[in-house]
Design a protein around this motif. Structure first.
Motif, PDB file in Angstrom:
ATOM      1  N   GLU A 197      17.796  -1.431 -98.386  1.00  0.00           N
ATOM      2  CA  GLU A 197      17.197  -1.235 -99.703  1.00  0.00           C
ATOM      3  C   GLU A 197      18.184  -1.667-100.785  1.00  0.00           C
ATOM      4  O   GLU A 197      19.367  -1.827-100.537  1.00  0.00           O
ATOM      5  CB  GLU A 197      16.818   0.244 -99.893  1.00  0.00           C
ATOM      6  CG  GLU A 197      15.853   0.782 -98.846  1.00  0.00           C
ATOM      7  CD  GLU A 197      14.469   0.163 -98.940  1.00  0.00           C
ATOM      8  OE1 GLU A 197      14.025  -0.136-100.057  1.00  0.00           O
ATOM      9  OE2 GLU A 197      13.850  -0.017 -97.889  1.00  0.00           O
ATOM     10  N   SER A 198      17.694  -1.806-102.004  1.00  0.00           N
ATOM     11  CA  SER A 198      18.560  -2.245-103.101  1.00  0.00           C
ATOM     12  C   SER A 198      19.250  -1.073-103.801  1.00  0.00           C
ATOM     13  O   SER A 198      20.028  -1.287-104.715  1.00  0.00           O
ATOM     14  CB  SER A 198      17.744  -3.053-104.109  1.00  0.00           C
ATOM     15  OG  SER A 198      16.720  -2.246-104.655  1.00  0.00           O
ATOM     16  N   GLN A 199      18.955   0.153-103.380  1.00  0.00           N
ATOM     17  CA  GLN A 199      19.567   1.321-103.995  1.00  0.00           C
ATOM     18  C   GLN A 199      21.048   1.407-103.632  1.00  0.00           C
ATOM     19  O   GLN A 199      21.464   0.991-102.559  1.00  0.00           O
ATOM     20  CB  GLN A 199      18.892   2.626-103.535  1.00  0.00           C
ATOM     21  CG  GLN A 199      17.518   2.844-104.073  1.00  0.00           C
ATOM     22  CD  GLN A 199      16.450   2.142-103.250  1.00  0.00           C
ATOM     23  OE1 GLN A 199      16.707   1.553-102.223  1.00  0.00           O
ATOM     24  NE2 GLN A 199      15.229   2.176-103.734  1.00  0.00           N
ATOM     25  N   ARG A 200      21.802   1.998-104.544  1.00  0.00           N
ATOM     26  CA  ARG A 200      23.210   2.263-104.276  1.00  0.00           C
ATOM     27  C   ARG A 200      23.282   3.470-103.351  1.00  0.00           C
ATOM     28  O   ARG A 200      22.660   4.507-103.609  1.00  0.00           O
ATOM     29  CB  ARG A 200      23.944   2.536-105.582  1.00  0.00           C
ATOM     30  CG  ARG A 200      25.444   2.702-105.395  1.00  0.00           C
ATOM     31  CD  ARG A 200      26.125   2.802-106.707  1.00  0.00           C
ATOM     32  NE  ARG A 200      25.685   4.038-107.377  1.00  0.00           N
ATOM     33  CZ  ARG A 200      26.273   4.547-108.421  1.00  0.00           C
ATOM     34  NH1 ARG A 200      27.290   3.956-108.975  1.00  0.00           N
ATOM     35  NH2 ARG A 200      25.833   5.659-108.958  1.00  0.00           N
ATOM     36  N   ILE A 201      24.043   3.355-102.267  1.00  0.00           N
ATOM     37  CA  ILE A 201      24.151   4.424-101.275  1.00  0.00           C
ATOM     38  C   ILE A 201      25.618   4.792-101.102  1.00  0.00           C
ATOM     39  O   ILE A 201      26.471   3.926-100.946  1.00  0.00           O
ATOM     40  CB  ILE A 201      23.559   3.987 -99.918  1.00  0.00           C
ATOM     41  CG1 ILE A 201      22.068   3.683-100.067  1.00  0.00           C
ATOM     42  CG2 ILE A 201      23.786   5.062 -98.856  1.00  0.00           C
ATOM     43  CD1 ILE A 201      21.421   3.119 -98.830  1.00  0.00           C
ATOM     44  N   THR A 202      25.877   6.093-101.120  1.00  0.00           N
ATOM     45  CA  THR A 202      27.210   6.606-100.847  1.00  0.00           C
ATOM     46  C   THR A 202      27.130   7.400 -99.557  1.00  0.00           C
ATOM     47  O   THR A 202      26.261   8.253 -99.403  1.00  0.00           O
ATOM     48  CB  THR A 202      27.702   7.528-101.981  1.00  0.00           C
ATOM     49  OG1 THR A 202      27.665   6.804-103.214  1.00  0.00           O
ATOM     50  CG2 THR A 202      29.110   8.008-101.727  1.00  0.00           C
ATOM     51  N   VAL A 203      28.028   7.110 -98.625  1.00  0.00           N
ATOM     52  CA  VAL A 203      28.040   7.797 -97.345  1.00  0.00           C
ATOM     53  C   VAL A 203      29.386   8.491 -97.179  1.00  0.00           C
ATOM     54  O   VAL A 203      30.431   7.864 -97.355  1.00  0.00           O
ATOM     55  CB  VAL A 203      27.809   6.808 -96.178  1.00  0.00           C
ATOM     56  CG1 VAL A 203      27.829   7.537 -94.837  1.00  0.00           C
ATOM     57  CG2 VAL A 203      26.506   6.054 -96.355  1.00  0.00           C
ATOM     58  N   GLY A 204      29.342   9.750 -96.844  1.00  0.00           N
ATOM     59  CA  GLY A 204      30.559  10.499 -96.532  1.00  0.00           C
ATOM     60  C   GLY A 204      30.515  10.902 -95.071  1.00  0.00           C
ATOM     61  O   GLY A 204      29.532  11.477 -94.615  1.00  0.00           O
ATOM     62  N   LEU A 205      31.542  10.564 -94.324  1.00  0.00           N
ATOM     63  CA  LEU A 205      31.598  10.891 -92.899  1.00  0.00           C
ATOM     64  C   LEU A 205      32.728  11.878 -92.643  1.00  0.00           C
ATOM     65  O   LEU A 205      33.802  11.761 -93.233  1.00  0.00           O
ATOM     66  CB  LEU A 205      31.825   9.616 -92.070  1.00  0.00           C
ATOM     67  CG  LEU A 205      30.796   8.504 -92.264  1.00  0.00           C
ATOM     68  CD1 LEU A 205      31.203   7.268 -91.478  1.00  0.00           C
ATOM     69  CD2 LEU A 205      29.413   8.970 -91.836  1.00  0.00           C
ATOM     70  N   ASN A 206      32.463  12.835 -91.779  1.00  0.00           N
ATOM     71  CA  ASN A 206      33.458  13.841 -91.385  1.00  0.00           C
ATOM     72  C   ASN A 206      34.051  14.588 -92.574  1.00  0.00           C
ATOM     73  O   ASN A 206      35.259  14.825 -92.631  1.00  0.00           O
ATOM     74  CB  ASN A 206      34.560  13.199 -90.537  1.00  0.00           C
ATOM     75  CG  ASN A 206      34.013  12.677 -89.227  1.00  0.00           C
ATOM     76  OD1 ASN A 206      33.287  13.375 -88.534  1.00  0.00           O
ATOM     77  ND2 ASN A 206      34.335  11.439 -88.913  1.00  0.00           N
ATOM     78  N   LEU A 207      33.208  14.960 -93.520  1.00  0.00           N
ATOM     79  CA  LEU A 207      33.644  15.735 -94.677  1.00  0.00           C
ATOM     80  C   LEU A 207      33.756  17.205 -94.289  1.00  0.00           C
ATOM     81  O   LEU A 207      33.001  17.685 -93.436  1.00  0.00           O
ATOM     82  CB  LEU A 207      32.642  15.585 -95.826  1.00  0.00           C
ATOM     83  CG  LEU A 207      32.411  14.172 -96.337  1.00  0.00           C
ATOM     84  CD1 LEU A 207      31.260  14.145 -97.333  1.00  0.00           C
ATOM     85  CD2 LEU A 207      33.664  13.613 -96.965  1.00  0.00           C
ATOM     86  N   PRO A 208      34.659  17.952 -94.912  1.00  0.00           N
ATOM     87  CA  PRO A 208      34.752  19.375 -94.588  1.00  0.00           C
ATOM     88  C   PRO A 208      33.511  20.124 -95.061  1.00  0.00           C
ATOM     89  O   PRO A 208      32.961  19.831 -96.116  1.00  0.00           O
ATOM     90  CB  PRO A 208      35.997  19.832 -95.338  1.00  0.00           C
ATOM     91  CG  PRO A 208      36.243  18.799 -96.381  1.00  0.00           C
ATOM     92  CD  PRO A 208      35.640  17.517 -95.896  1.00  0.00           C
ATOM     93  N   SER A 209      33.069  21.075 -94.263  1.00  0.00           N
ATOM     94  CA  SER A 209      31.909  21.896 -94.592  1.00  0.00           C
ATOM     95  C   SER A 209      32.371  23.323 -94.838  1.00  0.00           C
ATOM     96  O   SER A 209      33.462  23.704 -94.426  1.00  0.00           O
ATOM     97  CB  SER A 209      30.915  21.852 -93.425  1.00  0.00           C
ATOM     98  OG  SER A 209      29.758  22.590 -93.722  1.00  0.00           O
TER      99      SER A 209
END
Length: 152
Positions: free
Chosen positions: A36-48
């Protein structure tokens, strides 16, 4: 203790939070979100907050409704969908496994009519003993969710 953001806030769109670590990339691939043309931010292995790690996906300009969000439950059964407008959460809901999913996966049965006819695939979902099974609407064969690796 000073709190700081690890991932930039979005003005409007959808935040998929509480994705089990390692499932964020699968969600991007299965739902073809990166095309898609939307801006996407992905966070992997972030603290919960519970001490475990999680993945997070922020999609600018795309709002998920409950039905779309529930399709994610196959990959992230504890995910939360946050709908954002003007940097504020205006709707928040936990995903729930839908009773039926259509047009997302191909039937693993190569003899299924859904491979030769112009119809969307359709599966009924059941969960027993923490195992999710998908039963094809057309050939009526049931499959473990682990067998599904491709989109239609």
């Amino acid at each position: 203790m000073k709190k700081h953001l690890q991932v930039e806030a979005i003005q409007s769109g959808t935040v998929i939070d509480h994705i089990s670590a390692g499932q964020g990339i699968k969600i991007l691939k299965f739902f073809d979100l990166s095309s898609e043309s939307q801006r996407i931010t992905v966070g992997l292995n972030l603290p919960s907050h519970d001490g475990a790690n999680k993945d997070l996906i922020k999609i600018e300009g795309l709002t998920f409704n409950k039905e779309q969000g529930n399709q994610l439950a196959l990959f992230a059964p504890k995910a939360t969908i946050n709908v954002i407008e003007n940097f504020e959460v205006v709707n928040k809901f936990k995903v729930e496994l839908p009773q039926q999913i259509a047009g997302v996966f191909s039937c693993p049965n190569s003899n299924c009519i859904s491979h030769n006819e112009p119809v969307d695939s359709r599966f009924n979902l059941t969960t027993r003993a923490h195992r999710t099974k998908l039963k094809c609407h057309y050939c009526e064969k049931a499959f473990d969710k682990g067998l599904f690796t491709e989109l239609d």
